[in-house]
Structure formats: C-alpha cells, structure tokens
Design a protein around this motif. Sequence first.
Motif, short mmCIF file in Angstrom:
data_model
loop_
_atom_site.label_atom_id
_atom_site.label_comp_id
_atom_site.label_asym_id
_atom_site.label_seq_id
_atom_site.Cartn_x
_atom_site.Cartn_y
_atom_site.Cartn_z
N THR A 72 7.32 -8.40 -5.63
CA THR A 72 6.35 -9.22 -6.34
C THR A 72 5.00 -9.11 -5.65
N ALA A 73 3.98 -9.62 -6.33
CA ALA A 73 2.63 -9.59 -5.76
C ALA A 73 2.59 -10.32 -4.42
N SER A 74 3.34 -11.39 -4.29
CA SER A 74 3.30 -12.20 -3.07
C SER A 74 4.15 -11.63 -1.95
N SER A 75 5.13 -10.78 -2.27
CA SER A 75 6.01 -10.25 -1.23
C SER A 75 5.42 -9.05 -0.51
N LEU A 76 4.39 -8.42 -1.08
CA LEU A 76 3.79 -7.25 -0.44
C LEU A 76 3.22 -7.64 0.92
N VAL A 77 3.45 -6.79 1.92
CA VAL A 77 3.05 -7.09 3.29
C VAL A 77 1.69 -6.45 3.56
N LYS A 78 0.74 -7.27 4.04
CA LYS A 78 -0.59 -6.75 4.38
C LYS A 78 -0.58 -6.32 5.84
N VAL A 79 -0.85 -5.02 6.08
CA VAL A 79 -0.81 -4.48 7.44
C VAL A 79 -2.16 -3.90 7.82
N ASP A 80 -2.40 -3.81 9.14
CA ASP A 80 -3.62 -3.18 9.63
C ASP A 80 -3.34 -1.71 9.92
N MET A 81 -4.34 -1.02 10.48
CA MET A 81 -4.20 0.41 10.70
C MET A 81 -3.29 0.75 11.89
N ASN A 82 -2.78 -0.28 12.55
CA ASN A 82 -1.76 -0.07 13.59
C ASN A 82 -0.35 -0.38 13.07
N GLY A 83 -0.27 -0.72 11.79
CA GLY A 83 1.03 -1.01 11.20
C GLY A 83 1.52 -2.42 11.44
N ILE A 123 15.62 1.67 -1.26
CA ILE A 123 14.45 0.98 -0.68
C ILE A 123 13.56 1.97 0.09
N PHE A 124 13.80 3.28 -0.06
CA PHE A 124 13.30 4.23 0.93
C PHE A 124 12.01 4.97 0.60
N THR A 125 11.32 4.63 -0.47
CA THR A 125 10.00 5.22 -0.66
C THR A 125 8.97 4.11 -0.69
N HIS A 126 7.72 4.45 -0.94
CA HIS A 126 6.68 3.45 -0.73
C HIS A 126 5.43 3.74 -1.54
N LEU A 127 4.81 2.67 -2.00
CA LEU A 127 3.53 2.69 -2.68
C LEU A 127 2.63 1.73 -1.92
N ARG A 142 -2.77 -6.87 -5.62
CA ARG A 142 -1.35 -7.20 -5.41
C ARG A 142 -0.58 -7.12 -6.74
N VAL A 143 -1.14 -7.67 -7.79
CA VAL A 143 -0.46 -7.66 -9.09
C VAL A 143 -0.31 -6.23 -9.60
N ASP A 144 -1.37 -5.44 -9.50
CA ASP A 144 -1.30 -4.05 -9.95
C ASP A 144 -0.24 -3.27 -9.16
N LEU A 145 -0.22 -3.44 -7.85
CA LEU A 145 0.72 -2.69 -7.02
C LEU A 145 2.16 -3.14 -7.29
N ALA A 146 2.36 -4.45 -7.44
CA ALA A 146 3.71 -4.94 -7.76
C ALA A 146 4.17 -4.39 -9.10
N THR A 187 -7.78 3.79 -7.82
CA THR A 187 -7.16 2.55 -8.28
C THR A 187 -5.66 2.76 -8.34
N VAL A 188 -4.92 1.67 -8.42
CA VAL A 188 -3.47 1.77 -8.57
C VAL A 188 -3.14 2.51 -9.86
N GLY A 189 -3.87 2.21 -10.93
CA GLY A 189 -3.60 2.84 -12.21
C GLY A 189 -3.83 4.34 -12.18
N GLU A 190 -4.93 4.78 -11.59
CA GLU A 190 -5.21 6.21 -11.49
C GLU A 190 -4.14 6.91 -10.66
N CYS A 191 -3.77 6.30 -9.56
CA CYS A 191 -2.75 6.88 -8.69
C CYS A 191 -1.42 6.99 -9.43
N PHE A 192 -1.05 5.95 -10.15
CA PHE A 192 0.23 5.96 -10.87
C PHE A 192 0.24 7.06 -11.93
N LEU A 193 -0.86 7.23 -12.65
CA LEU A 193 -0.89 8.23 -13.71
C LEU A 193 -0.79 9.64 -13.12
N LYS A 194 -1.45 9.89 -11.99
CA LYS A 194 -1.30 11.20 -11.33
C LYS A 194 0.15 11.43 -10.94
#
Length: 261
Positions: free
Chosen positions: A74-85, A46-50, A27-31, A189-196
């Motif tokens: 923030t790390a706490s605001s990220l929404v945890k979803v399943d594979m059905n959204g 607000i229209f793209t997504h990580l 959560r912290v890395d993604l935030a 990882t979030v870091g690898e993805c961000f660098l790409k």
Amino acid sequence: MADAHALSSVEIPSLEGKVSEEEWKVRVDLAAAYRLVAYYGWDDLIFTHLSARVPGPEHHFLLNPYNLMFEEVTASSLVKVDMNGLSVEPSPFITNPAGFTIHSAIHMAREDAKAVMHLHTPQGQAVSAHAEGLLPLTQTAMLIREDVAFHEYEGVAVDLDERERLVADLGPKGAMLLRNHGTLAVGETVGECFLKLYFLERACEAQIMALSAGENINNPPQGSPEVTAQQGMMGLKVAAGLLAWPALLRKAYRLDPGFAT
C-alpha cells in the motif's frame, strides 16, 4: 536483515496527511505499480522491486517492504530510505538489500531517474540470457529496443561496488537487460517507467513465443526498426503521461482501491 521477523498479519497505519501531498501522490502511484505488476503476473514472490524518488533535496526514495507480497503493498507501507539504505522514519518493515544496491545506484546517478523498476519474469530472464538480447521481431520490441542497455551478471546484487558498473552500463538509456537476471526500466515518473517496463516485458514475451514457433522468422524490412525506434522515443512519454498511466490507475482502483491507503 537482523531485524527481520515473520509477519502473521499486516497492519499498516495510514500516512495520508502525515507526509506532503507530493510524497503521497508518489506513494499512491508506486503502490498502484506494485499491484499492477502482481495483476500481470510479473511478481516473483517478494523478490523484485520498484522504487520512486520522494520530491525534495534529500534524494530519499521509496522501496517495497521485503516481507510483503506485491498484492499487499500500500501507499503507507512503502519504506522511505536514504542513500545509505537506512529507513528515514520508523517502520515495521525491512527492505531488500539487492533492491537497495540496484535502485540507489540509478537514483543517485540520474536526476531523471525518479522511478526505477526491476523484474525477474521468465520471459525477461530468457531474453537477458540470449546472446543477441532483444531482437527487432515485433513492433513492441522495435519501439523500445534502441533504448535498451545491457549489464553483465555479477551475482546477487548486494555488492555496493557493482553500482558504478551498473550506472556506466545504463548510461542515458531508459531500460536495461540485466544479463541472466531480468529486466529494468527508468522513468521521470512512475507511469513512464511502468510503460517502458510493460513494452520491454511484452517484447520479451513475444520474442520467446516467436523463436519457439520455429526457424522461419519474418524479419522487418531494412530501416523500419530505426524508424519505429524514433517513433517510440517521441511517443512513449506522452502515451504514458496522458493516456496509459491514467487508465492503468483507474484499473488499479477497480481491482482493489486499498492500495491507495
């Protein structure tokens, strides 16, 4: 979307200590990645997504609240979803349907796709609309170009049937130009993805600048793009994990440590 409502203020109770240490780190890395995207000016309101997968057998993943600016995530605001959204836990926020379609497809199909990032920058959209895509004009482009796939535009990505075609087009590659749409990157990882994503975005920006300067373009010597691509495949993961991402995290804390709450 039926539950959507305008927010006059953002009050986010902390989840630290209420989720596992492993999930909190993701959560912290993604935030941090959201804040850095905003810092570099890559956000599109607000229209793209990580997204990032939460450790565990359920393959749940974290997605941004659809009604927050990237600078508010923030790390706490990220929404945890399943594979059905569907939100796994109660949340005051909603998620982006198009974000779910694209990200769920890749998270489900690729075990190594622990992080997926998608942008709509002007330079990324411009190169995605160029018939030849990303050209080997700069070292940055050559480092990542052989790892870039293409997916044809099908409209706003809300049709779940598109997931199969998206995954097929991506194959084993780590980045993609969504034709007439934008850029996408995948990482363990979030870091690898961000660098790409950083390399892809910088390469697109440089290409647009080079092509706009006139027709007298200097192309690299024969064979050098292939050599550079091999160097990129070997070095990018190490650079992300040990060098660039730790430095970027420090930068995110300097900009505003509130992302890690």
